[in-house]
Each structure stands twice: as C-alpha cells, then as structure tokens.
Design a protein around this motif. Structure first.
Motif, PDB file in Angstrom:
ATOM      1  N   GLN A 237       0.834  -1.202   0.000  1.00  0.00           N
ATOM      2  CA  GLN A 237       0.000   0.000   0.000  1.00  0.00           C
ATOM      3  C   GLN A 237       0.864   1.245   0.000  1.00  0.00           C
ATOM      4  O   GLN A 237       2.034   1.214   0.376  1.00  0.00           O
TER       5      GLN A 237
ATOM      6  N   HIS B 250      -5.402   1.327  -2.492  1.00  0.00           N
ATOM      7  CA  HIS B 250      -5.336  -0.024  -1.956  1.00  0.00           C
ATOM      8  C   HIS B 250      -6.730  -0.519  -1.611  1.00  0.00           C
ATOM      9  O   HIS B 250      -7.688   0.255  -1.568  1.00  0.00           O
TER      10      HIS B 250
ATOM     11  N   GLY C  65      -2.094  -3.099  -2.193  1.00  0.00           N
ATOM     12  CA  GLY C  65      -1.981  -1.915  -3.040  1.00  0.00           C
ATOM     13  C   GLY C  65      -2.037  -2.295  -4.506  1.00  0.00           C
ATOM     14  O   GLY C  65      -1.434  -3.287  -4.918  1.00  0.00           O
TER      15      GLY C  65
END
Length: 537
Positions: free
Chosen positions: A121, A406, A514
């Motif tokens: 992320q 994400h 992510g």
C-alpha cells in the motif's frame, strides 16, 4: 593578456584528481596515476575521462603529455578511445579484489533485490511519473525564479507554492486557506515532527486520539516524541469520535480511513468539530489520498468546517511521487508562528527549486491533468483486482474500494499470517491487516469490539454489545460501496456483513493490497500471483 589557468580549465573540461609523483618524468607519473585510479576502482568501467586539453590545463603539463599517456593506456587495454565518445575506462578493466566501489548500475542491482510483485500500500506507480511535464515545469520555474530564490529559504516555503496550494486546495478539496496559513514541509512525518517535537517542547502535546488502525511508523514517531496515543475504535461510519474525552488532539483520516477505507460519516465529522471547540482541542486531518475517488462524489476536507480547529496535512507522495519530499500544513492562525519557530529560520528540508517547480506544475494545470489521468488508471486497476478475485477467489470479500490506492481483502479467521508468509515465499510484497493495529487495541479474535478499546483519563470504555457497532444482521443491510447494484454484489463499503465481521478494534484477518505500485505491464502477473496464495474457501 594570457588566459588564466582557472578560466581555461573551467571553459574546456571537468575535474579529475590525480597525484603525479614517483620516479620518472611527468608522462610516466601520469600513466602511473591513471593506471592506479583504474586498477583500484576509483575510476569505474565506462567512466569518461576529461579531454586531454582540459586535463593538461588542470595538471599544468603539456597537452602532448596527456595525449601520449592516454594513447599508452589505450594500447595496454586500460582505456578505450572512440571518435565522438571520448576516452573512457575500458569495461574489462577490473578493480583490485576487495576494493569497495559503487557499481555503475547500482540502481538496477538494488531493484533486482526487491520483490517480484510489489503490492504494498501507499506507493504510486513510479513508472507513471510525468517526467516530460515535470521537466517543463522545472525548466520554466528555474528560468523565471528571482535571484533571491537561490539564497536562504523561507521556513514557511516559497510564496509561489503557498499561493498555488491555497488556490488548488480551495478548489479541489474544499480547504479554506490563505497563503500565510500554509507551511511547506517534506511530508506527513515531517509535519508530525514539527507539531509534536520532543515531548513538552512541541507545538502540540498529548494525549492524542488516533484511529485503532493506522501506520505503525507514525505511532513510533509519536512515541519517540513522548506522545501517548489513545486508540479510537472503528466501525462502518469510521472512527468512534463519540468516545473522545480529555485528549488534547485527535489524528484522523476522514476522507478515506487508512487502511480500512470509507469516509468519516457526516454526523461524526460535525461531532469531532464540536468536541474540538468544546475542549479547546485540535483535529489533525491526514488527507493522504483525497484526490483519488472513484465511485462517489469527492469528500471535502474536514478543515472546511472550522479552519481554526483543524490542521490540514497533505503531500504529493501519492499523487506524484514520494521522492519529491514535498508536503504542506494548513494551520489555524495561532499555530503558524510556533510551527515556524520549530522549523527554524532557514528551510532545511524541502528544496526551493522543487517548490518552485511544483508551483508551476499546479498553476499550469499539469497537476490536475496528471491526477485525472492517474485516477482513471488506478480505477481500471482496482476493477481488474475485483474481477480477478471474483474469478479465482470468490470467497474473499473486498472492502475499501471506493477510493485510494489499496483495498482490504477479508480472509477466513486464522489465515492472515500464513497467507502473508506464503506471499513472501512467492516474492509478493504486501501487508497483513494486523500490522496496522494499534498495540492498545484488542485482537478481535472473536469478531467483537473487545473490552479495552480505549482507556483514557475518564475511565475504561467498554463497548461490547454496542447496538450500533455492526453493519447489520444479514445480507439486506444495503451498505454497498457503489460497485454493484444490489446487496449481493459482495463489495460492501463496511467491514463485514455478519456477526463475525470484526468491527471495532479487532477487524479480523485480512490483507492490505496496493494496486498502484506495479508498472502497467507487471500488474497482470502480480494479480495472478496474489490469487495463487490466497487461502481456499
């Protein structure tokens, strides 16, 4: 008048430090010095040497001496000479064993040691950085910059950038800002350091309310500054700001709770402002990815409700690149002076030239164009993630999809650790949900709220059995995230649909995935690898 050595050398070439010593004439000493520099690794393979006229002027020897030395070393194989390319260190010239030197392709080697599939992320697609547009903005800013811009920097940041940010934030994020209320910093962590300093010496002091899930790095930074953080439980409406008590400040991600997703409910936005007014407290608004919304209207900045009770903090780390190290704080008037005092008399963090370039990038419209382009790209990637999971892991619920870079994948109980470990074995970099949980928050192993979500000066708040803690009792709770048309699309905007949803401080098992970091050509393979390590249904 004879041209000075300084002017001549500066006009025709670059510097190369060589010590001419030892027996023999100047030619022999030069050959020996060059050979030693190559042999030791100080001059790496491929390094271009100065033109012989430049080196001759630098060393104070005849041009023929340098020309003869270059020719000798070319004949010996230490150097290569090609028309139009100059004289370079030969690729086959190896340094002494054990010599430490920086390889020419150190960046490539470092990347080779990284993960095969980067699904962490917080990172944008580095390959999509707008190089041409940024170079144009940088060039124009450099040409137009006044001479005083190259002197000591203003700790508040360049006026050009603060004016550009004031206009942009008001237009795009609903921030009520004046240039004199904006202080440029190098990112969110720098902002926290400026605000909290070291213990009692900071602009702000604890205790600080924080969301039960957030970045561990920020918690450690605050802890190092002597700030006690108090975890606020989460539910489908965001942080439970109703349990705030005697905290002096609260840190929130109201536009898109990190990492679970979802905005702070409008009633809670109003409630936290009322709390700050009543307590004389302040709200820190982390607007980390406010530009990237996909399925609903953008959520305006909380700061717009009361600029004197909210510190709005943003950066270009998600929208452009974390490498730029540029961020900003929009401060209540009473904090501007103390923050500038904490920062010091001279700007020591954010490059003035980068500030001027960003100002030009915003004013020219390039920033808006880049954000719109990346918003479309990231939305397509999010949709590909949802489609891949629907096809290969339909039992995995996906949440937090309406915005950001994400998503959260909800896993069967007890499978998070093994899944993260399996991903690491396959070269997949991602995070487990537990990595973001505040140490004071419970594990949520039973899916409940836990019995010690927050302990503050006014006592122990026990929230088990709270009637408003869940998303609903069945499939008809109607809390879709906007990606489907009915309750069965499996894309809820909450944190679960049943009694085991793990709301509160313990959200159950999950992955924070992510979808922005991989380059476009590598994203498909990353999704395939991800689906391959998910636990079976």
């Amino acid at each position: 008048m004879t041209e000075s050595w300084v002017n001549y050398a500066a006009r025709i070439g670059a510097d190369l430090h060589l010590e001419l010593s030892g027996p023999g004439g100047r030619r022999a000493a030069l050959i020996r010095a060059l050979r030693e520099a190559v042999h030791s690794g100080r001059l790496a393979p491929g390094t271009r040497l100065p033109p012989y006229r430049s080196l001759a002027a630098d060393l104070g020897v005849a041009r023929n001496t340098v020309a003869d030395a270059y020719a000798e070393l070319v004949a010996e194989g230490w150097l290569t000479a090609r028309q139009g390319s100059g004289t370079r260190v030969a690729d086959r010239a190896e340094p002494l064993r054990g010599t430490v030197r920086t390889p020419v392709n150190v960046g490539r080697a470092a990347r080779a040691r990284g993960p095969r599939h980067d699904l962490r992320q917080g990172a944008p697609d580095a390959s999509a950085f707008p190089r041409a547009a940024w170079a144009t903005a940088y060039r124009r800013a450099l040409q137009d910059a006044p001479s005083e811009a190259f002197g000591p920097g203003d700790p508040a940041g360049r006026r050009e950038l603060r004016e550009a940010l004031a206009e942009y934030l008001a237009r795009a994020r609903g921030v009520r800002a004046e240039p004199d209320r904006i202080v440029v910093c190098s990112g969110f962590a720098h902002a926290l350091r400026l605000l909290f300093g070291q213990g009692a010496g900071g602009v702000l002091r604890g205790p600080l309310g924080v969301e039960a899930y957030g970045l561990e790095f920020h918690r450690k930074l605050l802890s190092a500054a002597g700030v006690r953080t108090i975890a606020l439980p989460l539910d489908e409406d965001g942080a439970r700001v109703d349990v705030l008590g005697r905290e002096r400040a609260v840190l929130l991600t109201p536009a898109h709770q990190f990492p679970t997703g979802g905005p702070l409910h409008p009633e809670r936005r109003a409630a936290v402002i009322d709390w700050a007014r009543a307590r004389g407290a302040v709200v820190l608004e982390d607007d980390y990815d406010g530009e990237f919304r996909y399925d609903r209207r953008p959520v305006g900045a909380l700061q717009g409700l009361d600029p004197e009770r909210v510190i709005h903090i943003g950066s270009v780390s998600k929208s452009l690149s974390p490498a730029l190290r540029l961020g900003w704080m929009v401060l209540p008037e009473r904090y501007v002076g103390p923050v500038l005092e904490a920062k010091g008399e001279r700007e020591g963090w954010a490059s003035v030239l980068d500030q001027l370039a960003l100002a030009e990038f915003i004013v020219s419209g390039s920033y808006d164009r880049h954000v719109r382009h990346m918003r479309q790209r990231y939305r397509r990637r999010r949709d590909r993630l949802v489609a891949a999971l629907a096809a290969h892991a339909p039992h995995v619920e996906v949440t937090g999809l309406a915005a950001g870079l994400h998503a959260v994948l909800r896993l069967p109980p007890g499978t998070e650790w093994s899944t993260v470990k399996a991903a690491a074995w396959q070269g997949i970099a991602l995070d487990g949900l537990a990595a973001f949980r505040h140490p004071a928050a419970g594990t949520g192993a039973d899916g409940g709220l836990g019995d010690e979500l927050r302990y503050g000066p006014e006592g122990d708040y026990r929230l088990e059995g709270a009637p408003d803690a869940g998303l609903g009792d069945g499939p008809d709770d109607g809390l879709s995230n906007g990606l489907g048309d009915g309750p069965d699309d499996g894309l809820s905007n909450g944190l679960g649909d049943g009694p085991d949803d793990g709301l509160g401080d313990g959200l159950g098992d999950g992955l924070v995935v992510g979808y922005a970091a991989p380059a476009e050509h590598a994203y498909g393979a990353a999704l395939e690898a991800l689906c391959g390590v998910l636990p079976p249904g």
